[in-house]
Design an enzyme around this catalytic site. Structure first.
Site, PDB file in Angstrom:
ATOM      1  N   PHE A   1      43.550  33.435  58.126  1.00  0.00           N
ATOM      2  CA  PHE A   1      44.301  32.510  57.264  1.00  0.00           C
ATOM      3  C   PHE A   1      45.632  33.134  56.874  1.00  0.00           C
ATOM      4  O   PHE A   1      45.699  34.284  56.464  1.00  0.00           O
ATOM      5  CB  PHE A   1      43.517  32.162  55.999  1.00  0.00           C
ATOM      6  CG  PHE A   1      44.233  31.153  55.148  1.00  0.00           C
ATOM      7  CD1 PHE A   1      44.216  29.810  55.489  1.00  0.00           C
ATOM      8  CD2 PHE A   1      44.973  31.548  54.031  1.00  0.00           C
ATOM      9  CE1 PHE A   1      44.902  28.872  54.728  1.00  0.00           C
ATOM     10  CE2 PHE A   1      45.665  30.613  53.273  1.00  0.00           C
ATOM     11  CZ  PHE A   1      45.627  29.270  53.620  1.00  0.00           C
ATOM     12  N   TRP A   2      46.680  32.341  57.023  1.00  0.00           N
ATOM     13  CA  TRP A   2      48.021  32.771  56.628  1.00  0.00           C
ATOM     14  C   TRP A   2      48.630  31.637  55.831  1.00  0.00           C
ATOM     15  O   TRP A   2      48.869  30.564  56.346  1.00  0.00           O
ATOM     16  CB  TRP A   2      48.849  33.068  57.872  1.00  0.00           C
ATOM     17  CG  TRP A   2      50.180  33.675  57.591  1.00  0.00           C
ATOM     18  CD1 TRP A   2      50.554  34.437  56.512  1.00  0.00           C
ATOM     19  CD2 TRP A   2      51.339  33.596  58.418  1.00  0.00           C
ATOM     20  NE1 TRP A   2      51.849  34.828  56.623  1.00  0.00           N
ATOM     21  CE2 TRP A   2      52.362  34.336  57.785  1.00  0.00           C
ATOM     22  CE3 TRP A   2      51.614  32.983  59.652  1.00  0.00           C
ATOM     23  CZ2 TRP A   2      53.642  34.470  58.337  1.00  0.00           C
ATOM     24  CZ3 TRP A   2      52.890  33.124  60.199  1.00  0.00           C
ATOM     25  CH2 TRP A   2      53.888  33.858  59.545  1.00  0.00           C
ATOM     26  N   VAL A   3      48.851  31.910  54.566  1.00  0.00           N
ATOM     27  CA  VAL A   3      49.267  30.834  53.670  1.00  0.00           C
ATOM     28  C   VAL A   3      50.627  30.250  54.073  1.00  0.00           C
ATOM     29  O   VAL A   3      50.888  29.073  53.843  1.00  0.00           O
ATOM     30  CB  VAL A   3      49.258  31.321  52.197  1.00  0.00           C
ATOM     31  CG1 VAL A   3      50.392  32.276  51.913  1.00  0.00           C
ATOM     32  CG2 VAL A   3      49.244  30.146  51.230  1.00  0.00           C
TER      33      VAL A   3
ATOM     34  N   VAL B   1      44.814  38.216  45.611  1.00  0.00           N
ATOM     35  CA  VAL B   1      44.024  37.128  46.184  1.00  0.00           C
ATOM     36  C   VAL B   1      42.576  37.227  45.703  1.00  0.00           C
ATOM     37  O   VAL B   1      41.962  36.230  45.334  1.00  0.00           O
ATOM     38  CB  VAL B   1      44.074  37.163  47.731  1.00  0.00           C
ATOM     39  CG1 VAL B   1      43.099  36.161  48.328  1.00  0.00           C
ATOM     40  CG2 VAL B   1      45.487  36.878  48.219  1.00  0.00           C
TER      41      VAL B   1
ATOM     42  N   ARG C   1      37.203  49.150  46.607  1.00  0.00           N
ATOM     43  CA  ARG C   1      37.187  50.565  46.948  1.00  0.00           C
ATOM     44  C   ARG C   1      36.798  51.366  45.716  1.00  0.00           C
ATOM     45  O   ARG C   1      37.271  51.076  44.613  1.00  0.00           O
ATOM     46  CB  ARG C   1      38.583  51.015  47.396  1.00  0.00           C
ATOM     47  CG  ARG C   1      38.662  51.223  48.898  1.00  0.00           C
ATOM     48  CD  ARG C   1      39.988  51.810  49.278  1.00  0.00           C
ATOM     49  NE  ARG C   1      41.078  51.164  48.537  1.00  0.00           N
ATOM     50  CZ  ARG C   1      42.360  51.438  48.720  1.00  0.00           C
ATOM     51  NH1 ARG C   1      42.719  52.342  49.617  1.00  0.00           N
ATOM     52  NH2 ARG C   1      43.304  50.830  48.024  1.00  0.00           N
TER      53      ARG C   1
ATOM     54  N   TYR D   1      56.728  41.799  60.192  1.00  0.00           N
ATOM     55  CA  TYR D   1      56.088  40.590  59.697  1.00  0.00           C
ATOM     56  C   TYR D   1      56.524  39.433  60.587  1.00  0.00           C
ATOM     57  O   TYR D   1      57.706  39.344  60.949  1.00  0.00           O
ATOM     58  CB  TYR D   1      56.512  40.351  58.247  1.00  0.00           C
ATOM     59  CG  TYR D   1      55.606  39.408  57.491  1.00  0.00           C
ATOM     60  CD1 TYR D   1      54.274  39.743  57.262  1.00  0.00           C
ATOM     61  CD2 TYR D   1      56.085  38.206  57.002  1.00  0.00           C
ATOM     62  CE1 TYR D   1      53.440  38.888  56.558  1.00  0.00           C
ATOM     63  CE2 TYR D   1      55.263  37.349  56.288  1.00  0.00           C
ATOM     64  CZ  TYR D   1      53.944  37.698  56.072  1.00  0.00           C
ATOM     65  OH  TYR D   1      53.119  36.846  55.374  1.00  0.00           O
TER      66      TYR D   1
ATOM     67  N   GLY E   1      44.043  39.727  55.683  1.00  0.00           N
ATOM     68  CA  GLY E   1      44.765  40.985  55.581  1.00  0.00           C
ATOM     69  C   GLY E   1      44.023  42.050  56.350  1.00  0.00           C
ATOM     70  O   GLY E   1      42.901  41.825  56.816  1.00  0.00           O
TER      71      GLY E   1
ATOM     72  N   ASN F   1      39.762  43.305  44.043  1.00  0.00           N
ATOM     73  CA  ASN F   1      40.699  43.514  42.935  1.00  0.00           C
ATOM     74  C   ASN F   1      42.149  43.256  43.332  1.00  0.00           C
ATOM     75  O   ASN F   1      43.056  43.491  42.548  1.00  0.00           O
ATOM     76  CB  ASN F   1      40.554  44.925  42.360  1.00  0.00           C
ATOM     77  CG  ASN F   1      40.791  45.988  43.410  1.00  0.00           C
ATOM     78  OD1 ASN F   1      40.352  45.825  44.543  1.00  0.00           O
ATOM     79  ND2 ASN F   1      41.480  47.056  43.052  1.00  0.00           N
TER      80      ASN F   1
ATOM     81  N   ARG G   1      36.931  54.098  42.917  1.00  0.00           N
ATOM     82  CA  ARG G   1      38.082  54.815  42.332  1.00  0.00           C
ATOM     83  C   ARG G   1      37.799  56.316  42.328  1.00  0.00           C
ATOM     84  O   ARG G   1      36.718  56.752  42.718  1.00  0.00           O
ATOM     85  CB  ARG G   1      38.324  54.321  40.908  1.00  0.00           C
ATOM     86  CG  ARG G   1      38.494  52.817  40.784  1.00  0.00           C
ATOM     87  CD  ARG G   1      39.824  52.345  41.300  1.00  0.00           C
ATOM     88  NE  ARG G   1      39.662  51.500  42.493  1.00  0.00           N
ATOM     89  CZ  ARG G   1      40.639  50.789  43.040  1.00  0.00           C
ATOM     90  NH1 ARG G   1      41.845  50.784  42.525  1.00  0.00           N
ATOM     91  NH2 ARG G   1      40.432  50.079  44.132  1.00  0.00           N
TER      92      ARG G   1
END
Lengths: 406, 406
Positions: free
Chosen positions: B335-337, B213, B233, B98, B311, B210, B235
């Site tokens: 975007f990266w908070v 975010v 996705r 990270y 992401g 889901n 299930r």
């Protein structure tokens, strides 16, 4: 080879009332009876246009069509083209794979609707109708938007789609220069100005640096004090590659490398060296190639930079690792000068005039062009080959029709 | 399970001078002699933290470490954590992949420097030094930036990195809600607000709908009158998929489809149907998945729209066809908070408070969370398993440490 404006203006206008009549055959091989002057009876102007009835292979769909334009009246003007380039996008348009579609019209007297090829060009105003206010005989005009059909000797239209280049604007400018200012220089100009706020001394990087847009960007960037890293495809021999690098440096490029060099490990370190140990920031990338090369370029950008895509010569998408987007905030935009021109007519005019100013001052050179002279009697075959030849790429840059004795 | 603030405040502060002493063994298996209250002699507060000496596999590097905090003095405050989530990014940080790195420090009394896991959380102020002005005992605080190390019972720090949640702000808010407001809801909030100017009735589309975010975005978008197309996705069973779709619609999703549906031919036509024959425009895409799904999503966007990537769950890059970028002017941002928070501290505070207001008004629900109670005596094994379990994904959403009897 391109006629000077003085030459043009000293000639009689083409819609003068005369008793001569001309054949209107679509076949370019029919003998022209009057090769010196395409004039017609009762104020009709004769025009020849490279037309196509449907999309397809340029060599098979294009034909040279002769037709008459009525006397200029109302809010109409009659134009005589001076120079019309053959842009790669024009070819894509003929092939039906370009998003900007031409208008197929029956107005040219063909049995079925046809469109006229070409999107960029400069023309002189031969005559104006009584309702035309802001344009006069002798003015030069360029097209505000694509889709006009510029591969023709003459056309009639209203003033709405035209951008006037008055005496002062066109002073010292050749038709070839005026006829190619709308697409490549405007693209380069707006991409350097509208995506990232570059300051003097900031760096930017581009691929396809020897393209028309690339060469324009090198010169405009230098003019504004931005420093450039330029990526070109390696040529067949090292000597040719070195010659190309030297040519671009001569135009104002700070650094020129091959795509292979840009994709090698250690490219980031070399960029650091060039940019004063990384104190100079690379804030903008311009891309007309696509593929992994763009990832290599994006990796040397400072955080919060942007990559602007305006072409895809490698036919591969830009696929940056997500981390570059998320953690370094590298944004990826596209730019299409047609869309921009439609949305920003005022800025378009300013941009064009600024580029022509810089051209006049000797600070901006048009890109190498292969001029194809288009006289009234020029054969269909010559014109169509010039268009089809663009598919293979002109060695000396792109082709441009420069109209002579029409 | 989460203690209410009333309960918290009625308890004696933890740095009260007492004569009791506690073992400071690093082993979580040593018997705790005083399981009710971690208090020490001479105003020292005892703390337990999930530490790691180096990057690696979370299960092997994390250990529970007990250490003392000195009496609160000067510009320092002593905090007792109330709730600290286990975010996927925290795991990436432990793994060393990270970009936001933790601080390895010798200050926790370990033989070698260590870092404390966790980046988000809420704590109550137990005591303030004489030099602290804007914070008082009993205040709740969250972290302004990542890197604090929130997986611990107590900490000492200065006010600079803390954002105060006063009485009014935290009224009716649980520690779990306050402890998870910084990352997911802020990410959703800013992505909906800062990239495209959405108007009431405009549409947007997201994948990973889901996720934390995703759920936050559904609710905030609904609150602002934006309409959403949500991709999840599929299930294992159709019934499960339908249940998930229903759950998201319940939260405010207008349309929910599976990734398979979004990648089928005809998806564009379905979008047209949903958006009133295309009169409603889809102007924004949010992406935490990557790969071809994003191209499908980008294709249904109106010209001049943007896709924001936050992401990359599929670990595949976003690789849109160049034409989407050039001719439709679809932009691709990241975007990266964390970066946003560092650059926009004032807006961060406003955003947090707005989300908490909406939470209080019942207009915003926190995402499903698996609460792991962390008492003083909770075993290292329980805590480490909770972190490592995040790798497999909690069935009920993400894990969150909710501190009990510490």
């Amino acid at each position: 080879m391109s006629p000077s404006s003085a030459t043009r203006l000293s000639r009689p206008t083409r819609n003068a009332l005369t008793t001569l009549s001309r054949p209107t055959s679509r076949s370019p091989f029919s003998p022209s009876l009057h090769h010196h002057r395409p004039i017609s009876s009762f104020g009709y102007t004769q025009s020849r246009a490279l037309i196509f009835p449907d999309y397809g292979d340029p060599a098979s769909i294009l034909s040279l069509h002769t037709h008459s334009l009525p006397p200029t009246h109302g809010d109409h003007l009659t134009l005589r083209f001076l120079a019309s380039p053959i842009n790669p996008a024009d070819i894509n348009q003929l092939q039906g794979v370009y998003p900007s579609k031409p208008t197929f019209t029956p107005d040219l007297g063909t049995p079925h609707p046809v469109a006229v090829g070409g999107n960029e060009g400069v023309a002189e105003v031969l005559a104006v109708g009584s309702g035309v206010k802001d344009l006069a005989k002798g003015d030069w005009v360029i097209m505000r938007s694509p889709g006009f059909g510029t591969w023709r000797t003459h056309a009639q239209t209203t003033a709405a789609g035209l951008l006037r280049l008055g005496e002062a604007t066109r002073e010292g400018i050749t038709p070839a220069q005026a006829g190619t200012v709308s697409v490549n220089p405007c693209t380069a100009y707006r991409m350097l100005k509208d995506f990232v706020e570059l300051k003097e001394g900031d760096w930017w990087i581009q691929n396809g640096a020897n393209s028309g847009v690339g060469r324009a960007a090198v010169q405009l960037g230098r003019e504004w004090g931005y420093r450039s890293i330029n990526v070109v495809r390696g040529r067949e021999t090292e000597a040719e590659t070195e010659a190309l690098k030297a040519e671009l440096r001569e135009l104002g490029a700070d650094v020129v490398v091959t795509d292979k060099e840009a994709m090698e490990r250690g490219f980031g370190d070399r960029v650091k060296e060039w940019t004063d140990g990384g104190r100079g920031k690379v804030r903008l990338g311009l891309n007309c190639v696509g593929g992994k090369l763009v990832t290599s370029m994006a990796k040397v950008l400072a955080p919060d930079s942007r990559v602007v895509t305006y072409g895809a010569m490698a036919k591969q998408p830009v696929a940056p690792p997500a981390g570059l987007q998320i953690f370094r905030n590298i944004g990826f935009d596209g730019f299409w000068v047609s869309r921009w021109s439609d949305k920003n007519p005022v800025d378009k005019e300013k941009t064009v005039k600024h580029v022509l100013d810089l051209t006049r001052q000797g600070k901006f050179k048009d890109s190498p062009m292969e001029e194809i002279r288009w006289d009234w009697d020029t054969k269909q075959d010559t014109l169509v080959r010039a268009v089809a030849g663009t598919l293979e790429g002109y060695r000396q840059g792109k082709g441009i029709f420069v109209f002579g004795d029409t």
